[in-house]
Design a protein around this motif. Structure first.
Motif, PDB file in Angstrom:
ATOM      1  N   ARG A  17      24.467 -37.571  76.090  1.00 26.98           N
ATOM      2  CA  ARG A  17      24.505 -37.003  74.731  1.00 26.98           C
ATOM      3  C   ARG A  17      23.278 -36.135  74.476  1.00 26.98           C
ATOM      4  NH1 ARG A  17      22.107 -38.088  70.010  1.00 26.98           N
ATOM      5  NH2 ARG A  17      20.970 -39.832  70.968  1.00 26.98           N
ATOM      6  N   GLN A  18      22.101 -36.657  74.821  1.00 29.90           N
ATOM      7  CA  GLN A  18      20.868 -35.921  74.531  1.00 29.90           C
ATOM      8  C   GLN A  18      20.712 -34.693  75.425  1.00 29.90           C
ATOM      9  OE1 GLN A  18      17.315 -37.959  73.357  1.00 29.90           O
ATOM     10  NE2 GLN A  18      18.253 -39.977  73.597  1.00 29.90           N
ATOM     11  N   ILE A  19      21.077 -34.817  76.702  1.00 28.81           N
ATOM     12  CA  ILE A  19      20.988 -33.677  77.609  1.00 28.81           C
ATOM     13  C   ILE A  19      21.959 -32.585  77.163  1.00 28.81           C
ATOM     14  CG2 ILE A  19      21.463 -32.934  79.982  1.00 28.81           C
ATOM     15  CD1 ILE A  19      20.490 -35.793  80.827  1.00 28.81           C
ATOM     16  N   SER A  20      23.131 -32.978  76.705  1.00 31.51           N
ATOM     17  CA  SER A  20      24.143 -32.034  76.238  1.00 31.51           C
ATOM     18  C   SER A  20      23.714 -31.332  74.951  1.00 31.51           C
ATOM     19  CB  SER A  20      25.463 -32.775  76.027  1.00 31.51           C
ATOM     20  OG  SER A  20      26.438 -31.947  75.459  1.00 31.51           O
ATOM     21  N   ASN A  21      23.268 -32.112  73.986  1.00 28.98           N
ATOM     22  CA  ASN A  21      22.882 -31.540  72.688  1.00 28.98           C
ATOM     23  C   ASN A  21      21.579 -30.759  72.763  1.00 28.98           C
ATOM     24  OD1 ASN A  21      25.099 -32.614  71.406  1.00 28.98           O
ATOM     25  ND2 ASN A  21      24.014 -34.384  70.569  1.00 28.98           N
ATOM     26  N   GLY A  22      20.690 -31.224  73.641  1.00 24.71           N
ATOM     27  CA  GLY A  22      19.333 -30.709  73.634  1.00 24.71           C
ATOM     28  C   GLY A  22      18.504 -31.483  72.626  1.00 24.71           C
ATOM     29  N   LYS A  31      16.203 -27.566  75.993  1.00 28.67           N
ATOM     30  CA  LYS A  31      17.429 -26.831  75.739  1.00 28.67           C
ATOM     31  C   LYS A  31      18.635 -27.649  76.191  1.00 28.67           C
ATOM     32  CE  LYS A  31      19.703 -22.486  76.964  1.00 28.67           C
ATOM     33  NZ  LYS A  31      19.621 -21.267  77.827  1.00 28.67           N
ATOM     34  N   GLY A  32      19.732 -27.604  75.421  1.00 30.65           N
ATOM     35  CA  GLY A  32      20.943 -28.308  75.796  1.00 30.65           C
ATOM     36  C   GLY A  32      21.566 -27.732  77.061  1.00 30.65           C
ATOM     37  N   SER A  33      22.244 -28.600  77.830  1.00 30.12           N
ATOM     38  CA  SER A  33      22.870 -28.200  79.091  1.00 30.12           C
ATOM     39  C   SER A  33      24.358 -28.547  79.078  1.00 30.12           C
ATOM     40  CB  SER A  33      22.206 -28.925  80.277  1.00 30.12           C
ATOM     41  OG  SER A  33      20.837 -28.609  80.376  1.00 30.12           O
ATOM     42  N   THR A  34      25.145 -27.786  79.856  1.00 24.00           N
ATOM     43  CA  THR A  34      26.552 -28.120  80.037  1.00 24.00           C
ATOM     44  C   THR A  34      26.642 -29.327  80.968  1.00 24.00           C
ATOM     45  OG1 THR A  34      27.207 -25.820  79.769  1.00 24.00           O
ATOM     46  CG2 THR A  34      28.774 -27.288  80.855  1.00 24.00           C
ATOM     47  N   VAL A  35      27.278 -30.388  80.495  1.00 24.51           N
ATOM     48  CA  VAL A  35      27.374 -31.634  81.254  1.00 24.51           C
ATOM     49  C   VAL A  35      28.838 -31.918  81.580  1.00 24.51           C
ATOM     50  CG1 VAL A  35      26.853 -34.111  81.300  1.00 24.51           C
ATOM     51  CG2 VAL A  35      25.355 -32.537  80.035  1.00 24.51           C
ATOM     52  N   GLY A  36      29.106 -32.241  82.830  1.00 25.19           N
ATOM     53  CA  GLY A  36      30.430 -32.687  83.234  1.00 25.19           C
ATOM     54  C   GLY A  36      30.393 -34.174  83.504  1.00 25.19           C
ATOM     55  N   SER A  51      36.177 -25.988  87.869  1.00 30.03           N
ATOM     56  CA  SER A  51      36.784 -25.495  86.633  1.00 30.03           C
ATOM     57  C   SER A  51      35.823 -25.329  85.459  1.00 30.03           C
ATOM     58  CB  SER A  51      37.922 -26.421  86.202  1.00 30.03           C
ATOM     59  OG  SER A  51      37.420 -27.722  85.922  1.00 30.03           O
ATOM     60  N   MET A  52      34.757 -26.140  85.396  1.00 30.11           N
ATOM     61  CA  MET A  52      33.931 -26.154  84.191  1.00 30.11           C
ATOM     62  C   MET A  52      32.482 -25.730  84.418  1.00 30.11           C
ATOM     63  SD  MET A  52      36.393 -26.970  82.290  1.00 30.11           S
ATOM     64  CE  MET A  52      35.559 -26.992  80.712  1.00 30.11           C
ATOM     65  N   ALA A  53      32.097 -25.485  85.671  1.00 29.45           N
ATOM     66  CA  ALA A  53      30.741 -25.015  86.002  1.00 29.45           C
ATOM     67  C   ALA A  53      29.639 -25.821  85.306  1.00 29.45           C
ATOM     68  CB  ALA A  53      30.607 -23.538  85.653  1.00 29.45           C
ATOM     69  N   PRO A  54      29.605 -27.141  85.517  1.00 25.86           N
ATOM     70  CA  PRO A  54      28.573 -27.940  84.848  1.00 25.86           C
ATOM     71  C   PRO A  54      27.182 -27.697  85.431  1.00 25.86           C
ATOM     72  CG  PRO A  54      29.764 -29.289  86.422  1.00 25.86           C
ATOM     73  CD  PRO A  54      30.468 -27.962  86.379  1.00 25.86           C
ATOM     74  N   GLU A  55      26.188 -27.768  84.573  1.00 26.04           N
ATOM     75  CA  GLU A  55      24.802 -27.744  85.042  1.00 26.04           C
ATOM     76  C   GLU A  55      24.357 -29.144  85.456  1.00 26.04           C
ATOM     77  OE1 GLU A  55      22.379 -24.795  82.390  1.00 26.04           O
ATOM     78  OE2 GLU A  55      23.955 -25.709  81.148  1.00 26.04           O
ATOM     79  N   VAL A  56      24.956 -30.154  84.814  1.00 20.81           N
ATOM     80  CA  VAL A  56      24.655 -31.555  85.110  1.00 20.81           C
ATOM     81  C   VAL A  56      25.969 -32.291  85.338  1.00 20.81           C
ATOM     82  CG1 VAL A  56      23.590 -33.685  84.261  1.00 20.81           C
ATOM     83  CG2 VAL A  56      22.605 -31.460  83.628  1.00 20.81           C
ATOM     84  N   LEU A  57      26.026 -33.132  86.378  1.00 16.89           N
ATOM     85  CA  LEU A  57      27.184 -33.978  86.633  1.00 16.89           C
ATOM     86  C   LEU A  57      26.788 -35.429  86.429  1.00 16.89           C
ATOM     87  CD1 LEU A  57      29.189 -32.820  89.793  1.00 16.89           C
ATOM     88  CD2 LEU A  57      30.083 -33.224  87.493  1.00 16.89           C
ATOM     89  N   ALA A  58      27.557 -36.151  85.615  1.00 18.39           N
ATOM     90  CA  ALA A  58      27.258 -37.554  85.327  1.00 18.39           C
ATOM     91  C   ALA A  58      28.412 -38.443  85.773  1.00 18.39           C
ATOM     92  CB  ALA A  58      27.008 -37.746  83.830  1.00 18.39           C
ATOM     93  N   VAL A  59      28.089 -39.497  86.527  1.00 14.69           N
ATOM     94  CA  VAL A  59      29.098 -40.441  87.006  1.00 14.69           C
ATOM     95  C   VAL A  59      28.531 -41.853  86.928  1.00 14.69           C
ATOM     96  CG1 VAL A  59      30.337 -38.858  88.527  1.00 14.69           C
ATOM     97  CG2 VAL A  59      28.358 -40.091  89.399  1.00 14.69           C
ATOM     98  N   ASP A  60      29.439 -42.810  86.766  1.00 11.07           N
ATOM     99  CA  ASP A  60      29.056 -44.215  86.616  1.00 11.07           C
ATOM    100  C   ASP A  60      29.483 -45.001  87.853  1.00 11.07           C
ATOM    101  OD1 ASP A  60      27.936 -46.343  85.246  1.00 11.07           O
ATOM    102  OD2 ASP A  60      29.690 -46.725  83.999  1.00 11.07           O
TER     103      ASP A  60
END
Length: 313
Positions: free
Chosen positions: A173-178, A183-188, A230-239
């Motif tokens: 949430r914080q990385i996405s919003n900034g 600065k906020g980043s596109t997160v997948g 498809s979404m060109a994320p700057e950050v990829l998050a997985v659990d």
């Protein structure tokens, strides 16, 4: 904040009445477990308790209500809107994702088609795991995950129920919003079991940020590749990484320039080194930050944060 009415409406009549009468803090409620002919059990604030037929909270199973087969069947009918067939694809994975981001785990007799599970019948155990979003729980961790070059590849290490998914969600949430100064980043997000975002019919129930794209109920490795394409994320998050295909997908993401944010079950960096599939990632210093979590002060306790060499920051 969890709405008491939102939670109890998932259950059949008598189970609902017991939960209504129980003097419990629904903000602290983590799990509700129903097992046919076994005591009604809840997990509350890190402790385990039982409920009597009148909703009295007990520390021991003596005097607790034994859940009936009818109560369990009626609960399944309610959550499946009297058409479980429509949920068969999700049910064969062992759970249903409910409105509000909560997850209902099920077990019973598996019906196989070849060597794969086609469905689950004669369901005898249910476990409602309640979605916990704690806004701001990543505030003290986030600054350690950045330097002048940006976000560092990060692995959160935690034992089961240690709070890793809750922390991951807030970091996303914080990385996405900034935040102030960042600065906020596109997160997948690849949310294989719908635990991070709590998607219901494709829409996240949890706040995961304004620049976040979610691939819900999708295997991690395949989902990472789909998001990259498809979404060109700057950050990829997985659990909960751990399979060989997960590792290969993360390596591909690195070559594509994505920053990695992942979690894994474990108790320490040494524990992760002992796992063959993850050992190489540690030795090659792929991850530049390790967030070590535990139970010291309850779920969500961060013990320490390490750099790629294993030094405490």
């Amino acid at each position: 904040m969890k709405d008491k009415d939102e939670i109890i409406h998932f259950f059949s009549g008598h189970i609902r009445e017991m939960l209504e009468q129980a003097e419990i803090d629904f903000e602290q409620l983590q799990e509700i477990r129903l097992r046919t002919h076994k005591p009604f059990l809840i997990r509350l604030g890190g402790g385990e308790y039982f409920l009597s037929g009148q909703g009295e909270v007990l520390k021991e199973p003596e005097g607790a209500w034994n859940v009936t087969q009818k109560e369990l069947r009626e609960t399944m009918e309610l959550v499946g809107k009297y058409s479980l067939y429509a949920y068969e694809d999700e049910l064969k994975q062992g759970y249903l994702t409910l409105q509000g981001g909560h997850r209902l785990g099920v077990s019973g007799k598996a019906v196989l088609e070849g060597d794969k599970v086609k469905s689950i019948r004669y369901i005898s155990c249910l476990n409602l795991r309640l979605s916990h979003q704690i806004i701001g729980c990543g505030d003290k961790v986030l600054p350690f995950l950045y330097d002048e070059t940006g976000l560092k590849h990060t692995l959160i290490i935690s034992p089961p129920r240690g709070g890793k998914t809750t922390l991951l969600r807030d970091l996303v949430r914080q990385i996405s919003n900034g935040t102030k100064g960042l600065k906020g980043s596109t997160v997948g997000v690849v949310d294989e079991r719908s635990e991070i975002c709590g998607c219901f019919q494709g829409i996240p129930a949890n706040d995961v940020g304004i620049r976040t794209d979610v691939m819900d109920a999708c295997p991690k490795a395949e989902g990472m590749m789909m998001l990259i394409r498809s979404m060109a994320p700057e950050v990829l998050a997985v659990d909960e990484i751990g399979r060989e295909e997960d590792i290969r997908a993360m390596e591909t993401a690195l070559f594509c320039g994505c920053r990695l944010l992942a979690t894994v079950h474990g108790s320490s960096l040494e524990d992760i080194r002992s796992k063959p599939l993850l050992k190489r990632l540690v030795e090659e210093q792929i991850f530049e930050r390790y967030v070590i979590m535990g139970y010291g002060m309850g779920p969500g306790t961060v013990w320490k944060i390490l750099d790629e060499r294993g030094s405490v920051l």
